[in-house]
Design a protein around this motif. Structure first.
Motif, PDB file in Angstrom:
ATOM      1  N   ASP A   2       7.477  -8.109   1.235  1.00 42.46           N
ATOM      2  CA  ASP A   2       6.252  -7.353   1.533  1.00 42.46           C
ATOM      3  C   ASP A   2       5.687  -7.747   2.898  1.00 42.46           C
ATOM      4  O   ASP A   2       5.249  -6.889   3.677  1.00 42.46           O
ATOM      5  CB  ASP A   2       5.205  -7.602   0.447  1.00 42.46           C
ATOM      6  N   GLU A   3       5.685  -9.052   3.188  1.00 38.70           N
ATOM      7  CA  GLU A   3       5.187  -9.503   4.493  1.00 38.70           C
ATOM      8  C   GLU A   3       6.048  -8.925   5.617  1.00 38.70           C
ATOM      9  O   GLU A   3       5.540  -8.568   6.687  1.00 38.70           O
ATOM     10  CB  GLU A   3       5.191 -11.029   4.561  1.00 38.70           C
ATOM     11  N   PHE A   4       7.323  -8.841   5.351  1.00 46.11           N
ATOM     12  CA  PHE A   4       8.230  -8.286   6.356  1.00 46.11           C
ATOM     13  C   PHE A   4       7.918  -6.806   6.599  1.00 46.11           C
ATOM     14  O   PHE A   4       7.897  -6.351   7.753  1.00 46.11           O
ATOM     15  CB  PHE A   4       9.676  -8.455   5.887  1.00 46.11           C
ATOM     16  N   LEU A   5       7.656  -6.055   5.532  1.00 46.88           N
ATOM     17  CA  LEU A   5       7.311  -4.637   5.686  1.00 46.88           C
ATOM     18  C   LEU A   5       6.011  -4.468   6.467  1.00 46.88           C
ATOM     19  O   LEU A   5       5.879  -3.546   7.287  1.00 46.88           O
ATOM     20  CB  LEU A   5       7.188  -3.976   4.317  1.00 46.88           C
ATOM     21  N   VAL A   6       5.053  -5.340   6.213  1.00 45.90           N
ATOM     22  CA  VAL A   6       3.796  -5.288   6.969  1.00 45.90           C
ATOM     23  C   VAL A   6       4.059  -5.573   8.441  1.00 45.90           C
ATOM     24  O   VAL A   6       3.496  -4.919   9.333  1.00 45.90           O
ATOM     25  CB  VAL A   6       2.773  -6.290   6.396  1.00 45.90           C
ATOM     26  N   GLU A   7       4.935  -6.539   8.721  1.00 50.17           N
ATOM     27  CA  GLU A   7       5.279  -6.874  10.099  1.00 50.17           C
ATOM     28  C   GLU A   7       5.950  -5.696  10.791  1.00 50.17           C
ATOM     29  O   GLU A   7       5.652  -5.369  11.945  1.00 50.17           O
ATOM     30  CB  GLU A   7       6.200  -8.093  10.110  1.00 50.17           C
ATOM     31  N   VAL A   8       6.869  -5.032  10.084  1.00 50.09           N
ATOM     32  CA  VAL A   8       7.528  -3.845  10.636  1.00 50.09           C
ATOM     33  C   VAL A   8       6.501  -2.761  10.932  1.00 50.09           C
ATOM     34  O   VAL A   8       6.520  -2.133  11.994  1.00 50.09           O
ATOM     35  CB  VAL A   8       8.601  -3.318   9.656  1.00 50.09           C
ATOM     36  N   THR A   9       5.594  -2.544   9.990  1.00 46.17           N
ATOM     37  CA  THR A   9       4.560  -1.516  10.155  1.00 46.17           C
ATOM     38  C   THR A   9       3.693  -1.815  11.375  1.00 46.17           C
ATOM     39  O   THR A   9       3.418  -0.922  12.198  1.00 46.17           O
ATOM     40  CB  THR A   9       3.677  -1.436   8.905  1.00 46.17           C
ATOM     41  N   HIS A  57      -3.231   6.567   1.333  1.00 45.05           N
ATOM     42  CA  HIS A  57      -2.681   5.486   2.153  1.00 45.05           C
ATOM     43  C   HIS A  57      -1.910   4.492   1.293  1.00 45.05           C
ATOM     44  O   HIS A  57      -2.235   4.281   0.132  1.00 45.05           O
ATOM     45  CB  HIS A  57      -3.798   4.766   2.929  1.00 45.05           C
ATOM     46  N   ASP A  58      -0.919   3.930   1.892  1.00 49.31           N
ATOM     47  CA  ASP A  58      -0.071   2.953   1.207  1.00 49.31           C
ATOM     48  C   ASP A  58      -0.855   1.664   0.970  1.00 49.31           C
ATOM     49  O   ASP A  58      -1.512   1.153   1.886  1.00 49.31           O
ATOM     50  CB  ASP A  58       1.173   2.687   2.058  1.00 49.31           C
ATOM     51  N   TYR A  59      -0.793   1.143  -0.241  1.00 50.72           N
ATOM     52  CA  TYR A  59      -1.595  -0.025  -0.600  1.00 50.72           C
ATOM     53  C   TYR A  59      -1.194  -1.267   0.185  1.00 50.72           C
ATOM     54  O   TYR A  59      -2.013  -2.137   0.468  1.00 50.72           O
ATOM     55  CB  TYR A  59      -1.458  -0.312  -2.096  1.00 50.72           C
ATOM     56  N   LEU A  60       0.093  -1.370   0.568  1.00 55.61           N
ATOM     57  CA  LEU A  60       0.589  -2.586   1.216  1.00 55.61           C
ATOM     58  C   LEU A  60       0.367  -2.541   2.723  1.00 55.61           C
ATOM     59  O   LEU A  60      -0.227  -3.449   3.306  1.00 55.61           O
ATOM     60  CB  LEU A  60       2.078  -2.781   0.909  1.00 55.61           C
ATOM     61  N   THR A  61       0.827  -1.478   3.356  1.00 59.74           N
ATOM     62  CA  THR A  61       0.798  -1.398   4.819  1.00 59.74           C
ATOM     63  C   THR A  61      -0.452  -0.721   5.357  1.00 59.74           C
ATOM     64  O   THR A  61      -0.730  -0.796   6.549  1.00 59.74           O
ATOM     65  CB  THR A  61       2.025  -0.625   5.322  1.00 59.74           C
ATOM     66  N   GLU A  62      -1.189  -0.016   4.469  1.00 61.54           N
ATOM     67  CA  GLU A  62      -2.431   0.679   4.818  1.00 61.54           C
ATOM     68  C   GLU A  62      -2.211   1.846   5.776  1.00 61.54           C
ATOM     69  O   GLU A  62      -3.179   2.365   6.351  1.00 61.54           O
ATOM     70  CB  GLU A  62      -3.463  -0.298   5.404  1.00 61.54           C
ATOM     71  N   ILE A  63      -0.983   2.275   5.944  1.00 64.65           N
ATOM     72  CA  ILE A  63      -0.728   3.476   6.736  1.00 64.65           C
ATOM     73  C   ILE A  63      -0.626   4.666   5.789  1.00 64.65           C
ATOM     74  O   ILE A  63      -0.521   4.494   4.574  1.00 64.65           O
ATOM     75  CB  ILE A  63       0.550   3.334   7.589  1.00 64.65           C
ATOM     76  N   PHE A  97       2.901  10.268  14.270  1.00 61.00           N
ATOM     77  CA  PHE A  97       2.246  10.067  12.977  1.00 61.00           C
ATOM     78  C   PHE A  97       3.187   9.200  12.163  1.00 61.00           C
ATOM     79  O   PHE A  97       4.332   9.563  11.921  1.00 61.00           O
ATOM     80  CB  PHE A  97       2.004  11.397  12.278  1.00 61.00           C
ATOM     81  N   LEU A  98       2.702   8.036  11.732  1.00 59.79           N
ATOM     82  CA  LEU A  98       3.528   7.060  11.027  1.00 59.79           C
ATOM     83  C   LEU A  98       3.112   6.990   9.565  1.00 59.79           C
ATOM     84  O   LEU A  98       1.927   6.871   9.258  1.00 59.79           O
ATOM     85  CB  LEU A  98       3.381   5.677  11.673  1.00 59.79           C
ATOM     86  N   SER A  99       4.082   7.048   8.669  1.00 64.16           N
ATOM     87  CA  SER A  99       3.786   6.955   7.246  1.00 64.16           C
ATOM     88  C   SER A  99       4.875   6.155   6.548  1.00 64.16           C
ATOM     89  O   SER A  99       6.016   6.078   7.020  1.00 64.16           O
ATOM     90  CB  SER A  99       3.699   8.350   6.615  1.00 64.16           C
ATOM     91  N   ARG A 100       4.480   5.545   5.425  1.00 67.28           N
ATOM     92  CA  ARG A 100       5.477   4.856   4.584  1.00 67.28           C
ATOM     93  C   ARG A 100       5.882   5.815   3.468  1.00 67.28           C
ATOM     94  O   ARG A 100       5.041   6.244   2.671  1.00 67.28           O
ATOM     95  CB  ARG A 100       4.905   3.570   4.003  1.00 67.28           C
ATOM     96  N   PHE A 101       7.166   6.142   3.431  1.00 66.65           N
ATOM     97  CA  PHE A 101       7.658   7.119   2.465  1.00 66.65           C
ATOM     98  C   PHE A 101       7.932   6.470   1.122  1.00 66.65           C
ATOM     99  O   PHE A 101       7.934   7.129   0.086  1.00 66.65           O
ATOM    100  CB  PHE A 101       8.934   7.777   3.011  1.00 66.65           C
ATOM    101  N   GLY A 102       8.151   5.162   1.143  1.00 64.34           N
ATOM    102  CA  GLY A 102       8.435   4.433  -0.090  1.00 64.34           C
ATOM    103  C   GLY A 102       9.441   3.334   0.170  1.00 64.34           C
ATOM    104  O   GLY A 102      10.361   3.507   0.975  1.00 64.34           O
TER     105      GLY A 102
END
Length: 664
Positions: A286-293, A237-243, A305-310
């Protein structure tokens, strides 16, 4: 009764008659003083046992004398001395003509064996592992304290009980499978298993016993499983978004491919996200990416199925039904991103995304090929700008290969001088003289031929090679500019296009000032052109650097003015020397009255603010005349010259100087 007892016997031996009287003993019996049962000849042995209240031994010997038992065996402890001893008693009938006439009593000191058993017992009871012993009929024969604790039952409840009767939920599970294997095949087994009634994971080792049963050592490993799960989650899982991250995405897609189930991949990339990082810093990014997620998770159904590719790239996949579903899903995903963000912790902003789509098995038969296809389609969508999605087609692979060649060969191109500057004259239409030059970049690739800046500059931006390229062009151009000054006395303004990303770096500002000093050029002859974007108005770092540059004497120009953000209220805060009006407006002259009206307003605004105006893309005499009437005198474009190489500009300066013939 004529019975001979050998004194060489290792045990204490006595013979009693049918009435229980001791009639003969061996030497060891006589010499023993630690055994209350080893009384001497002539004594009534049964009477002695009765007086000592040893009813078990009394009844056993009586039963042997009466023929009720073929033998009797028991153990007991003696405490007549300071040392406690343990003895084993074996009683067998003494026969004469098949008639019982007495009995032989054999006493053996088993203290050492007893101590060994006690030591084994102590070990089993003090073990941190739980331990149980089962006989060949699956009945409990031993349970230590830890096993009592883990099985939530006492020895009294379990001893003699059938394990499957006591724990029926374990039947037809891995417990049953492995215990049976140990019991029947006499093989050691080791396994981990979850037992639902206890909500517990156990690590189990089972061993065959000589008597046909099994010994089982086990312990609760819930804590271990929690740690394993945490490690697994961290790895997947991605450390920032937890997905889910790329690793888990690949595993799931590989399983889908193995099942031959058609699915569709959506490769999502946020447009201009790098500008947010540069303008507000990585914490806000980073906060913006979390908001998007969170928005993608909350507003899209669970079918994805949602994932963060990078970075700012996400991959979604779902089952493929038909092309209409693909189109509907793509628009739904983009719609989620384009909604205004209302998180009060973030600056007010709108966001768009580009989406590339690939389908299994049509566009690939493995994970890499499918993701590459979707990635390729995404880059094509990004070229269109705004919220766009594109379905992959095989022709795009050629474009991807071309992009990869550009990305990998850009640095070497700088070293080999395949990349070079060209110079676009800027002209005052009142006197037809060159008042400045804009430095542009060209690339003549040995394999791909001439590559347009619109193609390689974005690649340089995305791959972080823009600084290397920009620094090379500045250094090379200023060297050439210095030569023109010495040979032709050319001293007009020279301007460079600078990425907002670079203006966010203090070291680049230092580099710019160093280059000006290195080439001994007056700072008021240098200008930097920056394109309108949100960074210019929102990043305090960039604003501070622009003020530093302006205070150092270098001029600042807004490029492509009128088609970007054009936030007139913020222009007041920028230390501008000039605005360059985009060619869209000049091309609208005579064709679009609204565009003409906007152009006139921009010219008037700039003149009132005493900011120079330069119009890009001049092609016709009619355009020149329009600008002359509305008091806009600085232009550039093919009406005067296209961008010139060093050699071409040398020729112009040598033959014509900075003067053009009258064009009005």
């Amino acid at each position: 009764m004529d019975i001979e007892i050998t004194n060489s016997h290792i045990d204490q031996v006595a013979v009693i008659n049918i009435d229980g009287e001791i009639i003969q003993v061996n030497r060891l019996w006589e010499e023993n003083d630690n055994n209350p049962f080893a009384v001497q000849t002539g004594n009534d042995y049964l009477k002695l046992l009765n007086e000592l209240d040893e009813l078990a031994a009394y009844n056993g010997i009586t039963d042997v004398l009466n023929g009720k038992m073929t033998y009797f065996h028991t153990t007991y402890a003696s405490s007549l001395s300071t040392e406690i001893k343990s003895f084993s008693m074996l009683v067998t009938p003494l026969l004469e003509d098949k008639i019982i006439i007495g009995a032989t009593i054999i006493l053996r000191d088993v203290s050492e064996n007893e101590n060994e058993q006690m030591e084994v017992y102590d070990v089993l009871e003090s073990m941190t592992d739980a331990f149980i012993s089962l006989d060949k009929n699956w009945k409990f024969t031993y349970i230590n304290k830890e096993a009592e604790r883990l099985l939530f039952a006492s020895k009294e409840e379990l001893l003699g009980q059938d394990i499957w009767g006591r724990f029926p939920e374990a039947i037809n599970t891995v417990f049953d499978e492995n215990y049976t294997k140990t019991m029947k095949k006499r093989e050691q087994t080791r396994f981990e298993a979850y037992y639902e009634p206890f909500d517990a994971w156990f690590e189990v080792n089972s061993y065959p016993k000589e008597n046909g049963g099994i010994s089982v050592y086990f312990n609760n490993i819930n804590d271990k499983k929690v740690r394993e799960r945490m490690l697994w989650d961290t790895a997947h899982h991605d450390y920032l978004t937890e997905i889910p991250n790329r690793l888990l995405l690949y595993k799931n897609l590989e399983n889908k491919i193995a099942d031959s189930i058609p699915f569709v991949i959506f490769f999502l990339d946020l447009n201009n996200f790098k500008l947010i990082n540069d303008a507000y810093g990585h914490d806000i990014g980073d906060e913006f990416l979390v908001e998007v997620t969170n928005r993608l998770k909350d507003e899209l159904t669970s079918k994805y199925f949602l994932s963060r590719f990078g970075g700012d790239k996400f991959i979604l996949y779902t089952e493929y039904i038909d092309e209409f579903q693909v189109q509907s899903d793509a628009y739904q995903i983009l719609a989620v991103i384009e909604k205004p963000f209302k998180n009060t912790a973030l600056p007010p902003m709108n966001m768009s995304a580009s989406l590339g789509v690939s389908i299994f098995p049509e566009d690939g038969n493995n994970v890499d090929s499918l993701i590459t296809a979707a990635d390729t389609a995404m880059y094509e969508a990004k070229k269109i700008k705004g919220d766009q999605w594109i379905r992959y087609n095989r022709e795009m692979s050629k474009l991807l290969n071309r992009r990869l060649i550009i990305e990998k060969s850009l640095e070497q191109a700088v070293i080999n001088k395949e990349v070079y500057p060209v110079f676009l004259p800027q002209v005052d239409i009142l006197n037809n003289k060159i008042t400045g030059i804009e430095v542009l970049t060209r690339w003549n690739h040995p394999e791909l031929g001439v590559i347009h800046p619109k193609e390689f500059i974005p690649v340089a931006e995305e791959t972080g090679q823009i600084r290397m390229l920009t620094e090379y062009i500045i250094d090379t151009s200023l060297f050439i500019y210095t030569k023109w000054g010495k040979i032709y006395n050319f001293s007009e303004e020279v301007s460079f296009n600078i990425s907002s990303t670079l203006l966010n770096e203090p070291s680049f500002v230092s580099f710019l000032l160093y280059q000006v000093n290195k080439h001994s050029i007056s700072r008021d002859k240098i200008a930097i052109e920056i394109t309108e974007n949100s960074q210019l108005y929102s990043s305090s770092v960039i604003l501070n650097h622009l003020h530093d540059i302006r205070e150092a004497g270098i001029r600042i120009v807004i490029d492509n003015f009128g088609i970007g953000y054009s936030n007139l209220a913020y222009i007041v805060n920028l230390p501008l020397s000039k605005v360059k009006i985009d060619k869209f407006f000049i091309n609208s002259i005579g064709n679009n009255q609204k565009a003409e009206a906007i152009l006139q307003s921009i010219i008037g605004l700039a003149n009132n603010m005493k900011i120079d105006i330069l119009v890009d893309g001049i092609k016709t005499k009619e355009q020149i005349e329009f600008l002359h009437v509305h008091k806009c005198t600085l232009v550039q474009g093919p009406f005067y010259d296209d961008p010139l190489t060093e050699e071409q500009f040398n020729y112009r300066l040598q033959q014509f100087g900075i003067q053009y013939s009258d064009r009005l």
